[in-house]
Write an enzyme that holds these catalytic residues in place. Structure first.
Site, PDB file in Angstrom:
ATOM      1  N   ARG A 102      13.762  16.036 -44.776  1.00 50.43           N
ATOM      2  CA  ARG A 102      13.381  17.125 -43.838  1.00 50.43           C
ATOM      3  C   ARG A 102      11.873  17.604 -44.521  1.00 50.43           C
ATOM      4  NH1 ARG A 102      16.067  22.753 -42.118  1.00 50.43           N
ATOM      5  NH2 ARG A 102      16.892  21.344 -40.766  1.00 50.43           N
ATOM      6  N   HIS A 129      13.927  17.353 -34.337  1.00 52.29           N
ATOM      7  CA  HIS A 129      14.963  17.713 -34.918  1.00 52.29           C
ATOM      8  C   HIS A 129      16.239  17.004 -34.249  1.00 52.29           C
ATOM      9  CE1 HIS A 129      17.842  19.657 -37.480  1.00 52.29           C
ATOM     10  NE2 HIS A 129      17.789  20.831 -37.039  1.00 52.29           N
ATOM     11  N   ASP A 217      15.152  28.957 -29.492  1.00 56.49           N
ATOM     12  CA  ASP A 217      14.642  28.695 -31.011  1.00 56.49           C
ATOM     13  C   ASP A 217      13.646  29.736 -31.404  1.00 56.49           C
ATOM     14  OD1 ASP A 217      14.635  27.585 -33.642  1.00 56.49           O
ATOM     15  OD2 ASP A 217      13.472  25.945 -32.770  1.00 56.49           O
ATOM     16  N   CYS A 257      19.710  26.575 -32.373  1.00 52.79           N
ATOM     17  CA  CYS A 257      20.074  25.909 -33.672  1.00 52.79           C
ATOM     18  C   CYS A 257      20.348  26.620 -34.785  1.00 52.79           C
ATOM     19  CB  CYS A 257      19.019  24.663 -33.626  1.00 52.79           C
ATOM     20  SG  CYS A 257      17.483  25.555 -34.406  1.00 52.79           S
ATOM     21  N   ARG A 285      27.588  20.553 -36.697  1.00 53.39           N
ATOM     22  CA  ARG A 285      26.752  19.298 -37.793  1.00 53.39           C
ATOM     23  C   ARG A 285      27.243  18.762 -38.431  1.00 53.39           C
ATOM     24  NH1 ARG A 285      21.310  21.326 -37.913  1.00 53.39           N
ATOM     25  NH2 ARG A 285      21.278  19.034 -39.318  1.00 53.39           N
TER      26      ARG A 285
END
Ligand code: CP
Ligand code: NVA
Length: 298
Positions: A102, A129, A217, A257, A285
């Site tokens: 990341r 992402h 987001d 998200c 996830r």
């Protein structure tokens, strides 16, 4: 032989993307503790930015599959003191079975991929992402079936999540309406490559019409905290409200998200309301990451 990487959703064919979703759904219901396909394998996780979901889902997924995960902060390894990316990628990949990064810069992930002897996973960059899209799409398939031919509306910043939604629209063949202030449009090249799938609007109301899924987001992503005030002004007409959901189809879902800022990009009434599946997608996830690890490593 070059290992298989997961840096963008465009690394998957539409058949592979759908197979990953179906596998993640199976793994969600079939929690056999003796199924340990990654026994003894190690995932290195390099985090330049904060994370709750990505970190926990990858670490838990590796543990449930019989392997383990190393959390590496660049501050604590020589990478943060300027050891070249090329050397770091060669050395780390000579000791572990997979590397997840990341980072701020997307090029850092692509450079790692160039020099790594093991699969590289993009756990979020400023550009993309893709892991979140595996989980979001799984949640859509679970609630509504295949997304092909459906309409999704993105409201807000043309950021890493928006870019990944554009790529998902290409691979899974859905329409993506984007409502965004002009100064924050997604990258032109990514939009151009998704011709026929993406439509850009200046108003949330117009973009939300006939939509099966509304997504948003944060207005200021990680690394943009200094722009928070400026962005609050720029995005004030791009909030997801009950009115937005009422304009969309009556069975439209809502996703984000996470982490979310209630009453900023989305009202509390919507994110905590009956059309919101944000916590299903967050849980996914774990299942999606496990399906991805199995796909890349087995
Ligand atoms: N959605 C997401 O990637 O969450 P984290 O930043 O907590 O990993
Ligand atoms: N766009 C957000 C996503 C966080 C998961 C960010 O990059 O901070």
């Amino acid at each position: 032989m070059q290992p298989r990487h997961f840096i963008s959703l465009l690394d998957l064919t539409s058949d592979e993307f759908r197979r990953l979703i179906h596998r993640a759904k199976q793994l969600k219901t079939n929690k056999d503790p003796d199924f340990q396909p990654l026994k003894g394998q190690v995932l290195a996780m390099i985090f330049e930015k904060s994370s709750t979901r990505t970190r926990i889902s990858f670490a838990t997924g590796m543990a449930q599959f019989g392997g383990s995960a190393l959390f590496l902060s660049p501050r604590d390894i020589q990478l943060g003191r300027g050891e070249p990316l090329q050397d770091s990628a060669k050395v780390i990949s000579s000791m572990v079975d997979c590397i997840m990064l990341r980072t701020h810069s997307h090029e850092m992930v692509t450079t790692f991929a160039k020099y790594s002897s093991v699969p590289i996973i993009n756990g979020l960059t400023d550009l993309l992402h893709p892991c979140q899209l595996l989980a979001d799409m799984q949640a859509f398939f679970e609630h509504r079936g295949d997304i092909e031919g459906k309409t999704v509306t993105w409201i807000g910043d043309g950021n890493n999540m928006c870019h990944s939604y554009i790529n998902a629209a290409r691979v899974l063949n859905f329409t993506l309406n984007i409502a965004c202030p002009e100064a924050y449009y997604p990258k032109q090249e990514i939009v151009d490559n998704a011709k026929g799938h993406v439509h850009i609007f200046n108003s949330t109301e117009a973009a939300a019409e006939n939509s099966d899924l509304i997504v948003t987001d944060v207005w200021a992503s990680m690394g943009q905290e200094g722009e928070q005030k400026k962005r609050e002004i720029a995005f004030k007409d791009f909030q997801v409200t009950k009115n937005t959901m009422n304009i969309a189809n009556s069975d439209a879902l809502f996703m984000h998200c996470l982490p979310a800022h209630r009453n900023e990009e989305v009202t509390a009434e919507v994110i905590d309301g009956s059309q919101s599946v944000v916590f299903d997608a967050a849980e996914n996830r774990l299942h999606a990451q496990k399906a991805l690890l199995e796909f890349l490593l087995c």
